[in-house]
Design an enzyme around this catalytic site. Structure first.
Site, PDB file in Angstrom:
ATOM      1  N   GLU A  63       0.879  -1.162   0.000  1.00 53.53           N
ATOM      2  CA  GLU A  63       0.000   0.000   0.000  1.00 53.53           C
ATOM      3  C   GLU A  63       0.917   1.212   0.000  1.00 53.53           C
ATOM      4  OE1 GLU A  63      -3.412   1.134   2.994  1.00 53.53           O
ATOM      5  OE2 GLU A  63      -2.725  -0.920   3.314  1.00 53.53           O
ATOM      6  N   ARG A 298       5.646 -13.373   9.344  1.00 59.02           N
ATOM      7  CA  ARG A 298       6.196 -12.052   9.094  1.00 59.02           C
ATOM      8  C   ARG A 298       7.533 -11.928   9.822  1.00 59.02           C
ATOM      9  NH1 ARG A 298       2.956  -7.993   9.548  1.00 59.02           N
ATOM     10  NH2 ARG A 298       4.444  -6.455  10.239  1.00 59.02           N
ATOM     11  N   LYS A 308       4.553   0.523   9.580  1.00 59.68           N
ATOM     12  CA  LYS A 308       4.684   1.808   8.893  1.00 59.68           C
ATOM     13  C   LYS A 308       4.098   2.934   9.735  1.00 59.68           C
ATOM     14  CE  LYS A 308       3.691   0.001   4.527  1.00 59.68           C
ATOM     15  NZ  LYS A 308       2.500  -0.042   3.711  1.00 59.68           N
TER      16      LYS A 308
HETATM   17  P1  ATP Z   1       2.633  -2.148   7.776  1.00 60.74           P
HETATM   18  O1  ATP Z   1       1.748  -2.704   8.842  1.00 60.74           O
HETATM   19  O2  ATP Z   1       4.030  -1.891   8.192  1.00 60.74           O
HETATM   20  O3  ATP Z   1       2.006  -1.007   7.037  1.00 60.74           O
HETATM   21  P2  ATP Z   1       1.623  -3.807   5.779  1.00 60.74           P
HETATM   22  O4  ATP Z   1       1.595  -5.291   5.786  1.00 60.74           O
HETATM   23  O5  ATP Z   1       0.364  -3.078   5.988  1.00 60.74           O
HETATM   24  O6  ATP Z   1       2.757  -3.342   6.747  1.00 60.74           O
HETATM   25  P3  ATP Z   1       1.800  -3.469   2.984  1.00 60.74           P
HETATM   26  O7  ATP Z   1       2.271  -2.285   2.257  1.00 60.74           O
HETATM   27  O8  ATP Z   1       0.379  -3.813   2.892  1.00 60.74           O
HETATM   28  O9  ATP Z   1       2.258  -3.263   4.464  1.00 60.74           O
HETATM   29  O10 ATP Z   1       2.688  -4.754   2.677  1.00 60.74           O
HETATM   30  C1  ATP Z   1       3.182  -5.158   1.438  1.00 60.74           C
HETATM   31  C2  ATP Z   1       3.656  -6.586   1.549  1.00 60.74           C
HETATM   32  O11 ATP Z   1       4.708  -6.690   2.485  1.00 60.74           O
HETATM   33  C3  ATP Z   1       2.536  -7.499   2.028  1.00 60.74           C
HETATM   34  O12 ATP Z   1       2.464  -8.613   1.161  1.00 60.74           O
HETATM   35  C4  ATP Z   1       2.960  -7.889   3.411  1.00 60.74           C
HETATM   36  O13 ATP Z   1       2.586  -9.213   3.692  1.00 60.74           O
HETATM   37  C5  ATP Z   1       4.468  -7.750   3.380  1.00 60.74           C
HETATM   38  N1  ATP Z   1       4.984  -7.423   4.716  1.00 60.74           N
HETATM   39  C6  ATP Z   1       4.699  -6.329   5.458  1.00 60.74           C
HETATM   40  N2  ATP Z   1       5.331  -6.382   6.654  1.00 60.74           N
HETATM   41  C7  ATP Z   1       6.040  -7.547   6.656  1.00 60.74           C
HETATM   42  C8  ATP Z   1       6.896  -8.193   7.615  1.00 60.74           C
HETATM   43  N3  ATP Z   1       7.159  -7.649   8.813  1.00 60.74           N
HETATM   44  N4  ATP Z   1       7.455  -9.371   7.269  1.00 60.74           N
HETATM   45  C9  ATP Z   1       7.206  -9.924   6.060  1.00 60.74           C
HETATM   46  N5  ATP Z   1       6.410  -9.385   5.131  1.00 60.74           N
HETATM   47  C10 ATP Z   1       5.827  -8.211   5.409  1.00 60.74           C
HETATM   48 MG    MG Z   2      -1.095  -2.083   5.357  1.00 61.11          MG
END
Ligand code: ATP
Ligand code: MG
Length: 596
Positions: A63, A298, A308
């Site tokens: 995102e 994760r 984030k």
């Molecule tokens: P955040 O909570 O930090 O915003 P998010 O999962 O909402 O993280 P996205 O931008 O939706 O962030 O994530 C893009 C991709 O990165 C997704 O497929 C997610 O599964 C992966 N991802 C995010 N954080 C991790 C993590 N800590 N370990 C492994 N993969 C991750």
């Molecule tokens: Mg997200």
């Protein structure tokens, strides 16, 4: 905490459950008959294309609401790495189905980070860079199809009623009174939603599955909601937006994704992922066989946080200087700290993937960095906490107080072809304050009155004393040079000394700003206790010092990495370092100072 992983014994690409799934699919030809039109599309458009040249398709779908962090790096290395290893393609997809303000800064930052890590979404002559919002038309069509097939209905219960009727783990849900509406009525109401005739929150479109399912996600999940909000790409074309759980499987299907990898919290969503794509396949809307979702743990890395939203808070509240602050676990932060793409890839390979959540020790990342930099980084001497050493008999022995003695050392000890660094020894040198003691503790072999040490790459000297100011602070150390003992000359072995100290000449040393970064948080698992995670920040995570470095570093380029002998790995700061004003960041020490 020592790393459980020994770099020397870990094969480069250990197998894991995802590799096994992919290998099994390739062996069985699960996706071998899919067609690909060269761009995302529905069943009809894909089938008009040739056989898909990609053996597998994965995707990285962030995102665009912040900068990527080390957790995303794991996902990037995984998705792009698997595609590379199995003759596939990884799509770069912005998951922008939420009508939120998209900041171009984040979009650019994300693309930069993926490229910097060494990956590309160009393959088979196509750029596989996609935006989920470009699939809104299809998503709407899929929703109408579900209504027409009797698989979805417009629910006009209040949000409170819906919540109460959903039930919980011990109690089945209760059917909505709107669940038995006719198909025509549902279509009409859904179109009213789309046409802006209904207020936010007054109705939702729900999949009609099973209100008694033990999996709460299958109790008629919401798939569309009303939100009168402008979207950065589609403007005010839509006032209804798909829910993530509905949008994501469709995005995967339109893009011919084969293996859709996500983190464990989506495990309970998998039945709906399959339910939805099975229904759309029945209706002939999407290419088949449809993608499958696989979940992996994760990354949780000790001493940092990977959210984030919370990282943004650290930036917004000024706890760090920005998203690219070298203490941040963001990819831009790691890059500025001195991490290399190779080190991060190595780290991702070593931690592998598993089905169980765990914490990876921060030292695993540092070990990967040292393993990458050790064979590459040029060596240099630097004095981080300088005090002046005066060699009182220099003039007598060397033929004049201002005589300089040229010294040299290999740029890299294991790569003689990289040549020599040159620097001057003289009457006055900078040495580390901690290399002198009036009365030496047991096992101290460096400077104290009467003791002899070698100036690395230079002569042996004998300490004669030191000067302190009124407050007792050390202001100068004195010594005498022992003639004919220079390193590399026949006399070098005439005297055996136990200590060897690093130094920089006062005559040719270069003054530099050195930023000694340390771990962002002082507790291994920040933000897991009752405590506010801001209180868990490491108060000593940055110490700025004025150092002296050897003259070869005067020509360092921004982003160039070095091993400062005895001190660790340093990088010329990509933002602030410039000619005449050298700035170096400590990446990491030579060994783990946090090991217990
Ligand atoms: P955040 O909570 O930090 O915003 P998010 O999962 O909402 O993280 P996205 O931008 O939706 O962030 O994530 C893009 C991709 O990165 C997704 O497929 C997610 O599964 C992966 N991802 C995010 N954080 C991790 C993590 N800590 N370990 C492994 N993969 C991750
Ligand atoms: Mg997200």
């Amino acid at each position: 905490m020592a790393s459980p992983i020994d770099s020397k014994e870990t094969p480069a690409k250990p197998s894991n459950f995802l590799r096994q799934v992919i290998e099994r699919d390739l062996e069985h030809g699960t996706y071998a008959q899919r067609h690909w039109a060269g761009a995302p599309g529905d069943a009809a458009s894909q089938q008009a294309g040739a056989l898909d040249p990609a053996r597998i398709r994965t995707r990285f779908p962030p995102e665009p609401n912040g900068y990527l962090h080390v957790g995303h790096a794991k996902s990037i290395c995984l998705n792009f790495g698997l595609a590379r290893d199995y003759g596939g393609v990884c799509h770069m997809r912005f998951d922008d189905t939420n009508p939120e303000k998209e900041e171009q800064e984040y979009v650019d930052g994300i693309l930069d980070a993926v490229r910097w890590l060494g990956f590309s979404w160009d393959a088979n002559g196509t750029s596989h860079l996609y935006e989920a919002s470009s699939y809104f038309d299809f998503m709407y069509r899929a929703a109408e199809y579900l209504i027409e097939a009797g698989h979805a209905y417009v629910d006009e219960q209040t949000p409170e009623e819906m919540r109460a009727n959903r039930g919980d783990f011990s109690k089945p849900g209760v059917d909505s009174p709107f669940r038995s509406r006719s198909i025509d009525e549902n279509l009409q109401r859904f179109r009213d939603m789309r046409d802006g005739k209904m207020a936010d929150g007054s109705a939702v479109l729900r999949a009609k599955i099973d209100m008694a399912s033990p999996n709460i996600n299958m109790r008629d999940p919401t798939i569309y909601r009303i939100k009168h909000a402008e979207h950065h790409a589609t403007g005010d074309k839509w006032c209804i937006y798909p829910m993530y759980t509905f949008a994501h499987p469709i995005e995967d299907a339109l893009e011919n994704i084969t293996h859709s990898l996500c983190t464990l919290e989506f495990e309970d969503q998998r039945p709906f992922y399959d339910w939805l794509l099975d229904r759309l396949a029945e209706g002939g809307l999407i290419n088949t066989p449809h993608p499958r979702q696989y979940e992996f743990a994760r990354l949780n890395l000790t001493y940092v946080i990977t959210s984030k939203r919370k990282l943004k808070q650290l930036v917004d509240q000024g706890h760090v200087s920005g998203w690219d602050d070298p203490r941040m676990p963001t990819i831009v932060g790691l890059r500025r700290r001195g991490y290399t793409p190779e080190a991060i890839q190595l780290f991702a390979e070593r931690i592998g993937v598993s089905k169980a959540d765990s914490w990876i020790d921060y030292s695993t990342l540092e070990i990967a960095l040292r393993d990458d930099l050790d064979p590459k980084a040029a060596r240099a001497m630097a004095v981080l906490d300088p005090v002046k050493l005066v060699i009182t008999n220099w003039g007598e022995v060397m033929g004049g107080d201002d005589k300089l003695d040229p010294c040299s050392a290999p740029v890299h000890p294991h790569a003689p072809e990289r040549g020599l660094r040159k620097f001057m020894c003289g009457r006055e040198l900078w040495i580390e304050k901690t290399d002198y003691e009036d009365t030496p503790p047991k096992g101290f072999f460096r400077l104290f009155p009467g003791n002899k040490v070698r100036l690395k790459y230079g002569h042996v000297i004998e300490c004669t004393g030191a000067t302190r100011d009124a407050s007792g602070a050390l202001v100068e150390v004195q010594a005498k040079v022992v003639p004919d003992t220079k390193s590399g000359t026949p006399g070098a072995d005439a005297i055996k000394v136990k200590g060897n100290i690093t130094w920089v000449g006062v005559a040719d040393g270069v003054k530099a700003e050195v930023r000694l970064y340390d771990r962002l948080f002082s507790v291994p698992q920040p933000d897991t206790s009752e405590k506010d995670y801001l209180e868990e920040l490491n108060p000593d995570n940055l110490k700025m010092v004025t150092a002296y470095v050897e003259p070869s570093l005067g020509a360092a380029k921004g982003d160039e990495k070095f091993q400062f002998e005895r001190h660790g790995y340093f990088v010329a700061d990509r933002k602030d370092h410039r000619e005449g004003h050298p700035v170096f960041n400590r990446v990491t020490g030579l060994k783990d100072s946090w090991a217990k």
